[in-house]
Structures are given as structure tokens and as C-alpha cells.
Design a protein around this motif. Structure first.
Motif: not given
Lengths: 798, 218
Positions: B79-80, B82-83, B88, B94-96, B107-108, B110-111, B152
């Protein structure tokens, strides 16, 4: 990362305001009902505790006058000198401009344990109490006494309701009762070798400590209230569960995206839990505040109820208590946890690459319904086992829970069955579509319908119990209050002349002779009855043997109340020791509703042999001319009007007390049904957005939006109707358990059950109306859905 | 080497027994390189992409990203990754849905803790999204939503971009436009790009092509 993820999670609620409102309001309503009931219970319990702490009522044995209501102070001094550890109490009432106040005089130097004004224990000077004259009272009583007494009044919020406490000397002055006392409290520890009580004074009788009797009854009342609170909370939790499930279902896509973008699952679950705890705290605070309002509205009725039925004093005002604030908040968090556990578990176990489309609500399979049905069957089996083998109040509530949860779990299966049956009868294509679509909606609406099922069943059950109680109680009053007049002599000395006058002027005279005692280990009243036509014609027994009254009249048998019989494990034919050295067979068991003590009835002559000093000071009188006899009693005997009570007044008073008892029940019933209607409204509104893709094809094939809206309304009403029809037998079963199991365990008597079809029909209409009202707004919204929204369903880029 | 895939296999359990989807796939991708992964439906393209992205776990074999073998990593480590290192882009965007276009694009980044507002503004300009920044995804067309998804990913400046048929849901003209923008931006950020596609015209725009057939590199 944490803040960014939390922002994304919270944005869901910002964009779905209605869902957020449903979640918060559902949880707040559930908490409100729960904490409202708990507040009433806590307040009532605190009042008992204050009364017990300040008055010592029931905690200690007491010496009471054998006749009359006063003890000579010299008797007290004689007892103290002989070594008896007793403390004097004088009680009486004084008039104020705002009504009467009960004055209780104590001697703090000799009073045992915690029998003292609570305020004094916190530092008020003992000198002041003893020498200058101080009265301790709650604020309302203190205000009442302001201009009625010259002594200083200390406000003590924890003082018993309606009572002012003071030194015994001050009380004697205020009550104009110098040199006399009402009773003597016995310290629990008495010196060895003290002389026999009868040797010092034969005029006093010993009443042992009675810590159990009234407590058990008031506890039963609280237990009923708590059960209602729990039931209402369960209904609320169904709403919250539904809302959370739907919200999580709709957020599956977001969860998948967040994880794909690198948010670890553990962090995500943790944030979701934090989010829910935050909501639970917000909703809990709102709910507790609402509960306070409910409690404040209902508390005066509860106070009147407990006072009337059980003689327990409860202050009619509410204090904010930290414990029910905390318990309300805790139950909101626990309830949210319960409601969300399944949804969180699903998220935790959802594969990262699973479908992001909401599915569980829309396409939950028949297999799920069958699984729930199997669990329901298991719960019913447990219930049957408890009914056959179980004993005890706690198991009674487990039985109720098994039935209610079992029925709720069975509901989706039954609804599917009913809809399938209707589908088979459908001839036109529209109706075939309608029933098929309705079957598809059952999973989505199940939780709201379960809430409606529980609320309606609780309503049927409780109303049946209350109404059965009412019918039985009115019959009971007719039986027990058969004499047209009840007359009190001013004192024991007047009694023989009064009785002689009554015998000459009335058809039948029934002296009311009684003594408080303990029979078979149960605190009871023992009555001496003059067996005559009134007893023979009016008393109806729960169980009896032949020639009941002849045997009682011959002094060969006794009649006992149902509470006494059940608590002591006795029944007709068994022998009961009504007094030391006298055992009589039980000829009959009589119902005695609403009385905290057991009762036994023996012949007047046998009673007089046992208690030769007891003289009847009250008489029931049978007469054809009640008004004429009343006139004669006032004019010739010189009785005051207050000494003559007619049956109608007592009946009206008794019924009034009874009606108040169940005002609380009625109010909670209405609230619970309202919460269920709210559940339906919220689930229909939240499902409305999911409905557009399902209805768009029907619209495209030629059905108007207006017709689709009408069918949506009809669908809600049909599902609510099937649910209500199921709720009625469930409610009757609930009533049966309450009357035949819980009531016996809690109160000690069994009530005959009556059925009230008119009420059930009315309730069905109300439930359908509630469902129709709840469905109206979503149906209207659907009927007004712009064609552009419906067309989006078919857009390629969707 | 940015990406090395060595002899990777993957099998799914099916109703009629195990179904091997990847049967020993090997490939590599250098920094600044673009690669098209083509093949017919069911050839294992998307599965391989998910394995490289750490969205799923391999049956056997190794996948190294920037020298780190992700098959030996924990779920949390993947997961880290991917951040921070891998972006991807999904076919379904797959937007929020509850965040605005601007918030979705940021978003990404910021993550990953490297959000740069100026760069985000340049990116939204380049993708033609500036007029739509305050809108929610539901108000955008499919092409615009895909641009947001690309934005994103690229605003977060990942080392490796994985794109799963990013233009598969778009009409031909829009698809061409989105692809142009994506390739320009990938070049600008210096990322490696691995794109799954079944379109030959799209595949020809990449420096290299790898064709999968029945779970093997053809």
C-alpha cells in the motif's frame, strides 16, 4: 495521509446529507427512548434511596402501637432504661397554604446508622438541629413551609419527597403532640439479655424489617420500563443498522479506490471506526437531551403511578444525573458498534479487486433469507425450551428476545413468500413486473420493516397486557368494592357503638379487621372477615375447593391471595400457617391485583381469638339507601363527611391510579411506532437513488413517472400490511409471555388474557397510514424525477 | 531498471477447478520508457497489471519495482508503494464521487505527502479541467472523468504509471486526445508507463509492445 483519507470518508456524508440525517436522527431517537426511560428509572430509584436514607423506612425493625397510632413517650423511656436500643419517631402532617406537608421528627443521637437528614451528615450543626429547631426539606417542600413554621428551613435536594425532617421535640411542637411518639426504630444490634418486650410494654407490636417487599414491586415496574426502553432502542438500532449498511454499501467503490491508491486497510477501518464513534457521540448527546425531555414529560405520571400503586414516593421533578448522561452516550456508542460491526467486517474482508457496485441491498439472495429463517427457527426452539423448562425473570426476557428477534429474522422469508404467491396470481404484465420488482426490494427494506414489525408487535403486546389488566382490574374492583359505603370510626372507642348503629340501619355490615404480619415468609395482611352474602356472591377465585365460605365461616379454612400463594409455593388444599400455632388449609386462592403485600383471609371469630385487642375501626356497609344512611351517620352519630367514603369514589380513584400507571406505557408505544415510521421513511428515501436505474427501463418501455410513483407508494403499503398482519400474532404471543410468564415472575400473579380485535384493526390502519406517509415523499420525488436523470441510466459513459 | 517481472504465475480458483491465468510471464521496463501490454480478452493483461500494482498477490515468480521485490512485501508495504511510487489509472476511472474535481486531482499527491498546488494547476490546465475544478465527478462526461483520473495519478509524480485500458470507455476522438495528453505528461514527469490495451492503434503509440496470449508472452 490520515487527514486526507478522513476528508474523503467524511465527504461522503457531506454529499449524502439525507443519509447522514437518517444515521444521526435514528441513533438519537434510539438513545432518547433508552435514556429517557433510564432517567425516569434513575430518578425514581434516587428518590427511594433518599427516602430510605432519611427515614430508615423498611431497613429496620420497628415497634408500633397495638391499637391507635400514638405511643406514650414514657414507654420509650422505659424501653431505653431496660436496655432496648430504640429511637423515637413522630410523624404527622401540618397544613400550609399550598397543601399538607408530612413532618417527621427524629432523634439523631439515638437513630441507628444512616437514619438522619442527608444534609446534616454534610456538616450542619447538630446543636442547631437539637436546640434552635431546623427543618430539612427539598426545595418545593421548603417553599411550602416558608410561611407555615417559624423554624429555620434548610434546603436539602436529597431529602425525601413531600417530607420535612426535624428534631423530635420540634416535631412534637409543630404537630401539637407533646409527650407522644408514632413509632420506635429498632437498632439492628440489640444487647444480649434485655428483658422481654411484652414484660415492659404489652401495647407495642414488633414489625420486622421489610426490605424486600416494596423493593421487589418497584423493581418490577422499573423492569417493565427498562424492557420498553430496550425494545425502543432495538427499533432505533434497526434504523441505524440499515443506514450504516446502506452507506457502507454505497462506499464500497470509495473504499476500493482508497485502498488502490495506497491507504492501508487497517488505517481505513480505524478511521471508519473513529468516524462512527464521532457520529455516535454527536447523536448520543442529542439523544440524551431528547431523552431528558421525554423523561421530564413522563415523570409526573410515573411519580403518581408509583405513589398510587406501591406507596413509594418519587419526586415529580427531574435532576440531571451524570450516570444517565454517561449511560446514554455509552449505549449510543455500543449501539452504533453493534449496528456497524457487520458492515465493518465486510469491508475488512472485501477483496481489493471486488466489484465496486453496490449489490448486497439490491440482490441479496433468497439463500440469505433462508439462512436467516433457519436462525429464527433455532431461536424459536430456544424460546419453547425456556417456556417449558425455564424459571426466573431473566429467562422470561430471554424468551421475549428469542421470539422478537426470531420473528424479525423470519420476516424477509415470509415477505418473499407472500410476494411470490401474489406474483403467481398476477395476470397483467405490469403486475407481474410489480411483484417481481417488489421481491427485489424486500432485502433493501427488510431492516425498516423489521423495525415496524417489532414496534407494532410491542404495541399489540403491551396494549393487550394493559387492556387485559384493565378489564380484570375493573372486575376486581367490582368484587372488592361491593359495599356501597366504607365508614371509619374516629377511634377504637367509638367503634362498638358505630357497629351497633350500622347493624340496625344497614343490610349487611362488614368489619375491616386486619393486621400486618408475615405468612409463610411473605409480608402479608391477615384479614378477619364476617362471612355473609357479599363475600359469597361477589368473590371470584383463581382456584377453589367446594364450600369455600362455609369452611372459612366454620374457622376450618383460609382464603389466600394469588401473590402469597405463588410466592410461598402454596395452592388450594395446602396448609398455611396464618399465625403462630394456627395452620389452616387453603380453601381458595383469590386474585389481588396491585397490592404489594400478600393477603390471607380467615373468619372474624378466629381473627379475634388471635388478636383480641384488635378492634375494627373501618366498616364496609351494604345498604339500599346510601345517601340516607350517610345523612343518618352525620346527624345521629356525628361522623364527619370525610369518615364516610362511597364506593364510586374509591373506584374512580383506583381507576385513576391505574390509568396513570399506563400513561407512560401508552406514550412509549406511540413513540416507538413513530420511530418505526421514521425507519421506513429513511430507508425509502435512501433507497430512492438506487431505484432510478431499476425503474428507468420500465419508464423507457412506456410506464409514466406518475404511475411508477403510485406503484412505489403501493409497494410500501403492501409490505407494511403484510408486516403488520404478522405483527399481530407476534404481539399476542408477546402479551401471553408478559401475562403468563413475566408477570408471574415479576409481580407474583397471573392475569387472564383478553383479545381486543378493534384495537388491532385500528393499529393496522395506523401502521399502514404511517407507512403510506413515509412512502409518500420518496414516491413523489420519484414521480418528479427529471427524464434527464432517467436517461443517464442508458448513457454509454455511465 | 524500473520494473522487472520474472516468471510470474497466477491461478484463480473456479467452479470447474483451478484456472491458470498467467503461466510464467517475464518482462522489464526502463525509466522513461512506455510499454503497451496487448492481448485478447482473458489473456491475463489486467491480472498482470494488478500484480505489478500490488493489488493482488502472485502465485510464483518475482516482481521488482525500482529494485524492491514486491512479492516479498506485506500488504501494508505494498500500500505504501502504491502511495509513493506507483500510480494506477483504471478503466472505470474510480474517482471519489463525494470529492470535487480539484480534490480528486490532489488526492493521491496528498496521500503521498507531496502535493504541489502549482504543479496541480499546470496539470489541470494541460488536461483542460480548470473550468471544472469545483464540479463533482457525476457532472463530468466520461472523457473528462478519465482526465481527472490521469491527473490524480500524475500530480503525485509516481515513478511507474500503470494504466488499465484508460481509453477503453471513450469514443475515438476523445480517446486520442486523452492519450496524447497522458503521454505528454508522462514524458514531462519522467515516469515509466505500462499500459494495458487491446487497441493496436493505442499500442503503436508506445515505445515497446508486449503481447500476451493464454497467459504467456507471445
Amino acid at each position: 495521509m490520515t487527514w486526507t483519507t478522513l476528508t474523503a470518508l467524511l465527504s461522503h456524508w457531506r454529499r449524502n446529507g439525507l443519509q447522514f440525517f437518517a444515521l444521526i436522527s435514528g441513533l438519537a431517537l434510539a438513545t432518547a427512548l433508552w435514556s429517557g426511560v433510564q432517567a425516569i428509572n434513575a430518578e425514581a430509584r434516587a428518590s427511594y434511596d433518599a427516602a430510605a436514607a432519611t427515614l430508615g423506612e423498611g431497613q429496620f425493625g420497628q415497634l408500633l402501637p397495638r391499637t391507635g397510632n400514638r405511643i406514650d413517650q414514657a414507654t420509650y423511656i422505659a424501653l431505653r432504661r431496660s436496655g432496648w436500643q430504640v429511637s423515637p419517631v413522630l410523624e404527622g402532617r401540618i397544613d400550609t397554604t399550598q397543601g399538607r406537608v408530612r413532618i417527621v421528627g427524629l432523634d439523631p443521637l439515638t437513630a441507628p446508622g444512616n437514619v438522619a437528614p442527608v444534609g446534616m451528615q454534610e456538616g450542619t450543626s447538630l446543636d442547631d438541629f437539637l436546640t434552635r429547631g431546623v427543618l430539612f426539606a427539598a426545595t418545593d417542600v421548603a417553599d411550602q413551609l416558608e410561611n407555615a413554621v417559624s423554624q429555620r428551613i434548610v434546603t436539602d435536594p436529597s431529602a425525601a419527597p413531600g417530607v420535612a425532617l426535624t428534631d423530635i421535640g420540634v416535631a412534637q411542637d409543630l404537630l401539637d403532640a407533646q409527650g407522644t411518639l408514632s413509632r420506635l426504630i429498632l437498632a439492628p444490634e440489640q444487647p444480649m439479655g434485655r428483658p422481654d418486650l411484652a414484660g415492659i410494654t404489652p401495647d407495642l407490636v414488633l414489625q420486622p424489617a421489610q426490605d424486600a417487599g416494596a423493593d421487589r414491586l418497584t423493581d418490577s415496574f422499573h423492569l417493565n420500563l427498562t424492557a420498553f426502553g430496550l425494545l425502543s432502542f432495538a427499533v432505533g438500532i434497526f434504523i441505524v443498522h440499515g443506514t450504516i449498511s446502506l452507506a457502507f454499501e454505497q462506499r464500497r467503490g470509495m473504499v476500493r479506490t482508497l485502498r488502490a491508491l495506497g491507504v492501508p486497510l487497517g488505517r481505513l477501518i480505524g478511521l471508519m471506526i473513529a468516524e462512527l464513534v464521532l457520529f455516535a457521540l454527536i447523536a448520543g448527546a442529542i439523544g440524551v437531551a431528547l431523552g431528558y425531555v421525554i423523561a421530564a414529560v413522563l415523570l409526573p405520571n410515573v411519580a403518581a403511578t408509583l405513589q398510587g400503586l406501591y406507596g413509594a414516593s418519587v419526586a415529580g421533578t427531574l435532576q440531571l444525573r451524570a450516570e444517565w448522561w454517561l449511560s446514554g452516550m455509552a449505549i449510543a456508542v455500543v449501539g452504533t458498534g453493534l449496528a456497524a460491526a457487520g458492515a465493518l467486517w465486510k469491508i475488512a474482508h472485501m477483496p481489493l479487486l471486488s466489484s465496486a457496485r453496490p449489490r448486497a441491498w439490491a440482490v441479496a439472495s433468497g439463500a440469505t433469507a433462508r439462512r436467516l429463517g433457519a436462525v429464527a427457527g433455532l431461536l424459536f426452539l430456544v424460546g419453547v425450551g425456556i417456556e417449558i423448562r425455564g424459571k426466573g425473570l431473566a429467562l422470561g426476557f430471554v424468551l421475549l428476545a428469542c421470539m422478537l428477534i426470531g420473528a424479525a429474522l423470519l420476516l424477509p422469508l415470509v415477505l418473499r413468500g407472500a410476494v411470490t404467491l401474489a406474483d403467481r396470481q398476477a395476470r397483467s404484465v405490469v403486475w407481474q413486473w410489480f411483484w417481481a420488482d417488489t421481491r427485489q426490494q424486500v432485502p433493501g427494506m427488510s431492516l425498516a420493516l423489521m423495525a415496524l414489525l417489532l414496534a407494532t408487535a410491542a404495541n399489540v403486546g403491551v396494549t393487550t397486557m394493559v387492556s387485559s389488566f384493565r378489564v380484570t382490574f375493573v372486575d376486581f374492583l367490582d368484587q372488592r368494592l361491593a359495599p356501597e359505603l366504607f365508614i371509619s370510626a374516629e377511634d377504637a372507642a367509638q367503634s362498638p357503638d358505630l357497629e351497633a348503629f350500622l347493624i340496625d340501619n344497614a343490610r349487611e355490615v362488614l368489619p375491616l379487621l386486619s393486621v400486618e404480619t408475615e405468612i409463610a415468609g411473605v409480608p402479608s395482611d391477615l384479614f378477619g372477615a364476617r362471612v355473609g352474602p357479599t363475600y359469597r356472591n361477589n368473590w371470584v377465585f383463581v382456584a377453589e375447593t367446594p364450600e369455600v365460605w362455609d369452611r372459612v365461616a366454620r374457622g376450618e379454612a383460609a382464603v389466600v391471595s394469588e401473590q402469597l400463594a405463588r410466592r410461598a409455593g402454596l395452592w388450594t388444599g395446602d396448609a398455611v400457617a396464618v399465625a403462630p400455632g394456627l395452620s389452616l388449609p387453603i380453601a381458595a386462592v383469590v386474585a389481588d391485583y396491585g397490592n404489594p403485600l400478600g393477603q390471607a383471609l380467615i373468619d372474624e371469630a378466629v381473627f379475634s381469638d388471635l388478636y383480641p385487642d384488635r378492634v375494627p375501626t373501618r366498616f364496609g356497609v351494604r345498604t339500599d339507601d346510601a345517601a340516607g344512611l350517610r345523612e343518618k351517620l352525620v346527624e345521629r352519630v356525628g361522623l364527619s363527611d370525610a369518615a364516610i367514603i362511597d364506593q364510586a369514589r374509591i373506584k374512580a380513584f383506583s381507576l385513576e391510579v391505574f390509568e396513570r400507571t399506563f400513561t407512560v406505557t401508552g406514550a412509549l408505544n406511540v413513540l416507538t411506532l413513530a420511530v418505526a415510521a421514521f425507519a421506513i421513511l429513511m430507508s425509502l428515501l435512501t433507497l430512492a437513488s438506487l431505484r432510478v436505474p431499476q425503474l428507468a427501463p420500465a419508464w423507457a418501455l412506456g410506464m409514466t413517472r406518475r404511475r411508477l410513483g403510485r406503484l412505489e407508494l403501493l409497494r410500501a403499503v403492501v409490505l407494511a400490511f403484510v408486516t403488520t398482519v404478522l405483527a399481530i400474532p407476534l404481539g399476542l404471543l408477546l402479551a401471553w409471555v408478559l401475562l403468563s410468564y413475566v408477570n408471574v415472575e415479576a409481580f407474583g400473579w397471573k392475569l387472564p388474557m383478553y383479545v381486543f380485535p378493534g384495537h388491532y384493526a385500528l393499529l393496522t390502519v395506523f401502521a399502514l397510514l404511517a407507512a403510506a406517509l413515509a412512502a409518500l415523499w420518496p414516491a413523489l420525488r420519484l414521480a418528479r424525477t427529471p427524464p434527464s436523470d432517467l436517461l443517464k441510466v442508458f448513457a454509454n459513459d455511465r | 531498471m524500473m520494473l522487472t517481472v520474472q516468471d510470474v504465475t497466477k491461478t484463480f480458483a473456479g467452479g470447474e477447478g483451478d484456472l491458470p491465468v498467467l503461466r510464467g510471464v517475464s518482462l522489464s521496463l526502463d525509466r522513461n520508457e512506455t510499454l503497451a501490454l496487448t492481448g485478447e480478452s482473458g489473456s491475463g493483461k489486467s491480472t498482470l497489471l494488478h500484480l505489478i500494482g500490488g493489488l493482488d498477490t502472485v502465485g510464483s515468480g518475482a516482481i521488482e519495482i525500482d529494485g524492491h521485490d514486491i512479492t516479498k512485501m506485506t500488504d501494508s508495504d505494498r500500500a505504501a508503494l502504491r502511495r509513493t511510487d506507483v500510480g494506477v489509472i483504471f478503466q472505470q476511472f474510480n474517482l471519489i464521487p463525494s470529492l470535487t474535481v480539484a480534490a480528486n486531482m490532489a488526492f493521491q499527491a496528498r496521500l503521498a505527502g507531496r502535493y504541489d498546488a502549482d504543479q496541480a494547476a499546470r496539470m489541470s490546465d494541460a488536461l483542460g479541467l480548470t473550468p471544472h475544478l469545483d464540479k463533482y465527478p457525476e457532472a463530468l462526461s466520461g472523457g473528462q472523468q478519465q482526465r481527472v483520473a490521469i491527473g490524480r495519478t500524475l500530480v503525485a509524480r509516481p515513478k511507474l504509471v500503470l494504466a488499465d485500458e484508460p481509453t477503453g470507455n471513450l469514443d475515438e476522438a476523445t480517446a486520442r486526445q486523452v492519450l496524447d495528453q497522458m503521454l505528454d505528461l508522462v514524458t514531462e514527469t519522467g515516469a515509466a508507463l505500462l499500459m494495458v490495451t487491446h487497441s493496436q492503434s493505442v499500442a503503436r503509440r508506445m515505445k515497446r509492445q508486449v503481447h500476451l496470449s493464454q497467459g504467456r508472452v507471445a
